[in-house]
Design an enzyme around this catalytic site. Structure first.
Site, mmCIF file in Angstrom:
data_model
loop_
_atom_site.group_PDB
_atom_site.id
_atom_site.type_symbol
_atom_site.label_atom_id
_atom_site.label_comp_id
_atom_site.label_asym_id
_atom_site.label_seq_id
_atom_site.Cartn_x
_atom_site.Cartn_y
_atom_site.Cartn_z
ATOM 1 N N HIS A 50 -2.888 -1.083 12.554
ATOM 2 C CA HIS A 50 -3.033 0.101 13.399
ATOM 3 C C HIS A 50 -3.284 -0.344 14.844
ATOM 4 C CE1 HIS A 50 -7.245 -0.645 11.812
ATOM 5 N NE2 HIS A 50 -7.354 -0.865 13.091
HETATM 6 C C1 T46 Z 1 -9.977 -2.988 13.491
HETATM 7 C C2 T46 Z 1 -10.110 -3.940 12.353
HETATM 8 C C3 T46 Z 1 -10.414 -5.322 12.799
HETATM 9 C C4 T46 Z 1 -16.112 3.614 9.271
HETATM 10 O O1 T46 Z 1 -16.615 4.553 8.654
HETATM 11 N N1 T46 Z 1 -16.699 3.141 10.419
HETATM 12 C C5 T46 Z 1 -16.192 2.109 11.123
HETATM 13 O O2 T46 Z 1 -16.771 1.726 12.156
HETATM 14 C C6 T46 Z 1 -14.982 1.499 10.658
HETATM 15 C C7 T46 Z 1 -14.360 0.338 11.432
HETATM 16 C C8 T46 Z 1 -14.394 1.988 9.520
HETATM 17 N N2 T46 Z 1 -14.954 3.006 8.843
HETATM 18 C C9 T46 Z 1 -14.346 3.471 7.589
HETATM 19 C C10 T46 Z 1 -12.958 4.093 7.756
HETATM 20 C C11 T46 Z 1 -12.272 3.734 6.451
HETATM 21 O O3 T46 Z 1 -12.574 4.713 5.478
HETATM 22 O O4 T46 Z 1 -14.160 2.341 6.745
HETATM 23 C C12 T46 Z 1 -12.943 2.437 6.027
HETATM 24 C C13 T46 Z 1 -12.076 1.201 6.273
HETATM 25 O O5 T46 Z 1 -11.643 1.223 7.646
HETATM 26 P P1 T46 Z 1 -10.233 0.622 8.098
HETATM 27 O O6 T46 Z 1 -9.219 0.855 7.045
HETATM 28 O O7 T46 Z 1 -9.928 1.147 9.463
HETATM 29 O O8 T46 Z 1 -10.590 -0.939 8.145
HETATM 30 P P2 T46 Z 1 -9.702 -2.143 8.666
HETATM 31 O O9 T46 Z 1 -10.338 -3.396 8.241
HETATM 32 O O10 T46 Z 1 -8.269 -1.955 8.295
HETATM 33 O O11 T46 Z 1 -9.773 -2.013 10.272
HETATM 34 C C14 T46 Z 1 -11.015 -2.206 10.919
HETATM 35 C C15 T46 Z 1 -11.159 -1.246 12.112
HETATM 36 O O12 T46 Z 1 -10.902 0.099 11.668
HETATM 37 C C16 T46 Z 1 -10.246 -1.551 13.255
HETATM 38 O O13 T46 Z 1 -10.757 -0.926 14.396
HETATM 39 O O14 T46 Z 1 -9.511 -3.353 14.550
HETATM 40 O O15 T46 Z 1 -11.104 -3.543 11.398
#
Ligand code: T46
Length: 134
Positions: A50
């Site tokens: 993303h």
């Molecule tokens: C990025 C990479 C390095 C939250 O509730 N709070 C938070 O601060 C974050 C980051 C996520 N979440 C929840 C949202 C989703 O339900 O945790 C779940 C997993 O998040 P996401 O799929 O976005 O995780 P990654 O590892 O794909 O991405 C994250 C960050 O979202 C992004 O900003 O750069 O880590």
């Protein structure tokens, strides 16, 4: 548009080990409003996939290693993060994928704002459209 770059933090070493301090607006170019970390990553997993509209981040391999693939819509770069005193500055409007996590890897993220789902482009075509590329 600001480009991604590596930041080498201080590495204060004595006979007890090492310490790396990170200060907002000094060691990283923004005020830190959120910290999160990724760990216990499944073998072969790919995270992120993303872009953020406004959020800036610094990513650090505080343990182990992983690769960060960055794409501004025109140029792609890959960074291998493997040192706890080196951070990768990721500007806004940059698509990122993170993979090749080593066993025990921990990805620390210092973020410029609170979590806000509306700040994400999770669709690559929408990201390119927003950049005026398609
Ligand atoms: C990025 C990479 C390095 C939250 O509730 N709070 C938070 O601060 C974050 C980051 C996520 N979440 C929840 C949202 C989703 O339900 O945790 C779940 C997993 O998040 P996401 O799929 O976005 O995780 P990654 O590892 O794909 O991405 C994250 C960050 O979202 C992004 O900003 O750069 O880590």
């Amino acid at each position: 548009m600001t480009q991604p770059y590596l930041i080498e933090f201080r590495h204060i070493l004595d006979h007890r080990g090492a310490l790396t301090p990170i200060e907002a607006e000094a060691d990283v170019p923004f005020s830190i409003r959120r910290v999160y970390f990724i760990y216990d990553v499944s073998h072969g997993a790919v995270r992120a996939g993303h872009s953020h509209k406004k959020l800036q981040q610094v990513l650090i391999a505080v343990s182990g290693s992983f690769k960060v693939h960055l794409d501004d819509g025109e140029n792609r770069q890959t960074f291998l993060l493997s040192r706890p005193n080196v951070g990768l500055y990721v500007p806004q409007m940059t698509w990122r994928d993170i993979d090749d996590f080593s066993g025990g890897a921990v990805c620390l993220s210092l973020a410029s704002d609170h979590y806000e789902e509306s700040d994400y482009y999770r669709d690559y075509e929408a990201f390119l459209n927003a950049k005026g590329i398609r």
